[in-house]
Design a protein around this motif. Structure first.
Motif, PDB file in Angstrom:
ATOM      1  N   LYS A 213       0.964  -1.210   0.385  1.00 27.69           N
ATOM      2  CA  LYS A 213      -0.095  -0.166   0.327  1.00 27.69           C
ATOM      3  C   LYS A 213       1.061   1.013  -0.201  1.00 27.69           C
ATOM      4  CE  LYS A 213      -3.273   0.569   2.874  1.00 27.69           C
ATOM      5  NZ  LYS A 213      -4.271   0.622   3.531  1.00 27.69           N
TER       6      LYS A 213
ATOM      7  N   HIS B 173      -5.502   4.186   0.856  1.00 29.98           N
ATOM      8  CA  HIS B 173      -6.188   3.660   0.393  1.00 29.98           C
ATOM      9  C   HIS B 173      -6.112   2.316  -0.619  1.00 29.98           C
ATOM     10  CE1 HIS B 173      -9.534   4.541   3.464  1.00 29.98           C
ATOM     11  NE2 HIS B 173      -9.186   5.662   3.260  1.00 29.98           N
ATOM     12  N   TRP B 174      -5.011   2.558  -1.511  1.00 30.82           N
ATOM     13  CA  TRP B 174      -4.728   1.843  -2.958  1.00 30.82           C
ATOM     14  C   TRP B 174      -3.608   1.227  -2.264  1.00 30.82           C
ATOM     15  CZ3 TRP B 174      -7.560   3.199  -6.897  1.00 30.82           C
ATOM     16  CH2 TRP B 174      -8.718   4.684  -6.003  1.00 30.82           C
ATOM     17  N   TYR B 175      -3.768   0.143  -3.440  1.00 35.65           N
ATOM     18  CA  TYR B 175      -2.242  -0.790  -3.303  1.00 35.65           C
ATOM     19  C   TYR B 175      -2.226  -1.350  -4.670  1.00 35.65           C
ATOM     20  CZ  TYR B 175      -6.139  -4.540  -4.750  1.00 35.65           C
ATOM     21  OH  TYR B 175      -7.060  -5.528  -5.402  1.00 35.65           O
TER      22      TYR B 175
ATOM     23  N   GLY C 290      -5.964  -1.302  -7.114  1.00 34.61           N
ATOM     24  CA  GLY C 290      -7.143  -1.848  -6.714  1.00 34.61           C
ATOM     25  C   GLY C 290      -7.179  -0.413  -4.842  1.00 34.61           C
ATOM     26  N   TRP C 291      -8.233  -0.642  -4.689  1.00 33.79           N
ATOM     27  CA  TRP C 291      -8.674   0.414  -3.114  1.00 33.79           C
ATOM     28  C   TRP C 291      -8.787  -0.192  -2.324  1.00 33.79           C
ATOM     29  CZ3 TRP C 291     -13.641  -0.478  -1.192  1.00 33.79           C
ATOM     30  CH2 TRP C 291     -13.468   1.503   0.119  1.00 33.79           C
ATOM     31  N   THR C 292      -8.501  -0.635  -1.247  1.00 34.26           N
ATOM     32  CA  THR C 292      -8.882  -0.884  -0.187  1.00 34.26           C
ATOM     33  C   THR C 292      -9.128   0.260   1.222  1.00 34.26           C
ATOM     34  OG1 THR C 292      -7.668  -2.838   1.123  1.00 34.26           O
ATOM     35  CG2 THR C 292      -6.313  -1.023   0.563  1.00 34.26           C
ATOM     36  N   SER C 293      -9.924  -0.284   2.114  1.00 33.14           N
ATOM     37  CA  SER C 293     -10.462  -0.246   3.377  1.00 33.14           C
ATOM     38  C   SER C 293     -10.471  -0.810   4.114  1.00 33.14           C
ATOM     39  CB  SER C 293     -11.478   1.442   2.892  1.00 33.14           C
ATOM     40  OG  SER C 293     -11.503   1.990   4.149  1.00 33.14           O
TER      41      SER C 293
ATOM     42  N   GLU D 273     -11.973  -4.695  -0.250  1.00 32.70           N
ATOM     43  CA  GLU D 273     -10.920  -3.946  -1.775  1.00 32.70           C
ATOM     44  C   GLU D 273     -11.543  -4.656  -3.037  1.00 32.70           C
ATOM     45  OE1 GLU D 273      -6.663  -5.662   0.441  1.00 32.70           O
ATOM     46  OE2 GLU D 273      -7.330  -6.407  -1.426  1.00 32.70           O
TER      47      GLU D 273
ATOM     48  N   GLY E 238     -10.412  -4.871  -6.738  1.00 36.81           N
ATOM     49  CA  GLY E 238      -8.762  -4.517  -7.824  1.00 36.81           C
ATOM     50  C   GLY E 238      -9.261  -4.649  -9.143  1.00 36.81           C
TER      51      GLY E 238
END
Length: 235
Positions: free
Chosen positions: A60, A64-66, A117-120, A129, A131
Motif C-alpha cells: 500500500k 486506500h490504494w494498493y 486497487g482500492w482498499t479500506s 477491496e 481491484g
C-alpha cells in the motif's frame, strides 16, 4: 454458495472483536478459488474448473490504494459427458496403436499478473477491496483427443476485476472471501481439446470470448505484526 456464506459467518463470529490491522503496508496472500467457465458456451460446457491458485505480494503506497503481483495456476477438467461421440477419439477404437476409452484430460493455465486497487477498513476487523488484475497466461490443452498431434496451447492476456471481503483475526492474520471475473483474450472451440465436431454450437457461440467466474477464500499474513496468541502485554 450456501457453503461459502456459512463459512463466511463462521469467520465473522470467530474473529477477535478487538482485532485491528495497524501496520498493513505489506502482506502476502494465498488465494484458493473455484473457477467456473462463462461466456463461450462450448468452453462452459466442455471444461469443468477444479482449482485456481493465486499467491500474491501486496503493498500500500497510499492509505486506500494498493498494488500487488503474483503467479497463478488453474486446472479445468474435460467434461467427457458433454463432448459428442467421435469414432477414433472418444470410443473404444484404437488410435496410433493405443486404445482410447473416452475423452480425458484437461486444460492447465499458468500465468501471472499485476493488480491495482482500492482498499479500506470499514470497521476494526472488517475490510473491503476492489481491484483489477491484468496479466498474461499460457493455456495448455492436454487430452486424449490431442494425443495424435500434440498438446495444444495458446498464450494471451487477460483482465480480471475482483471484489474481496477481509476479516481480521488479529493484527497479523486475516481471512478473505473473493469473487473475481476473468476476461481472457482467446477463443475456444473443439479443436483446442482435439474434437473435430462443432457440437451443435453456432459460429456466434464459438466466437464469444472466453470468461471465468471464480469464487473462494484466501489467507493473508501482514508483515512485521505479532500474532495475538503470542503477544504479551508489558506490565
Amino acid at each position: 454458495m450456501k457453503k461459502f456464506l456459512g463459512l463466511l459467518l463462521i469467520l465473522i463470529s470467530g474473529a477477535n472483536s478487538n482485532a485491528q490491522i495497524e501496520n498493513d503496508k505489506w502482506n502476502i496472500t494465498g488465494e484458493l478459488t473455484l473457477p467456473m467457465g462463462m461466456g463461450n458456451k462450448m468452453f462452459k460446457n466442455y471444461l469443468n474448473g477444479l482449482i485456481n491458485v493465486h499467491p500474491k505480494i501486496q503493498y500500500k503506497p497510499f492509505k486506500h490504494w494498493y498494488v500487488a503481483f503474483g503467479p497463478k495456476y488453474s486446472y479445468y477438467k474435460v467434461n467427457e459427458y458433454k463432448i459428442p461421440f467421435e469414432p477414433g477419439i472418444n470410443d473404444n477404437s484404437v488410435v496410433n496403436h493405443q486404445k482410447v476409452v473416452s475423452m480425458r484430460g484437461g486444460m492447465h493455465v499458468l500465468g501471472g499478473d499485476v493488480e491495482l486497487g482500492w482498499t479500506s477498513w470499514v470497521a476494526p476487523r472488517l475490510g473491503l477491496e476492489l481491484g483489477v488484475r491484468a496479466g498474461v497466461a499460457n493455456q495448455q490443452f492436454i487430452t486424449t483427443g490431442t494425443r495424435a498431434y500434440g498438446a495444444q496451447q495458446v498464450t494471451c492476456g487477460y483482465v480480471e476485476p475482483a471484489f474481496t471481503i477481509i476479516l481480521a483475526s488479529d493484527e497479523a492474520v486475516a481471512y478473505r472471501w473473493i469473487v473475481s471475473y476473468n476476461f481472457s483474450g482467446y477463443k475456444f472451440n473443439g479443436s483446442r481439446i482435439g474434437s473435430t465436431s462443432s457440437g451443435g454450437y453456432t459460429p456466434g457461440d464459438l466466437n464469444a470470448p472466453t470468461q471465468t467466474l471464480s469464487v473462494g477464500f484466501a489467507m493473508t499474513l501482514y508483515f512485521n505484526n505479532k500474532r495475538s496468541d503470542v503477544f504479551i502485554d508489558e506490565p
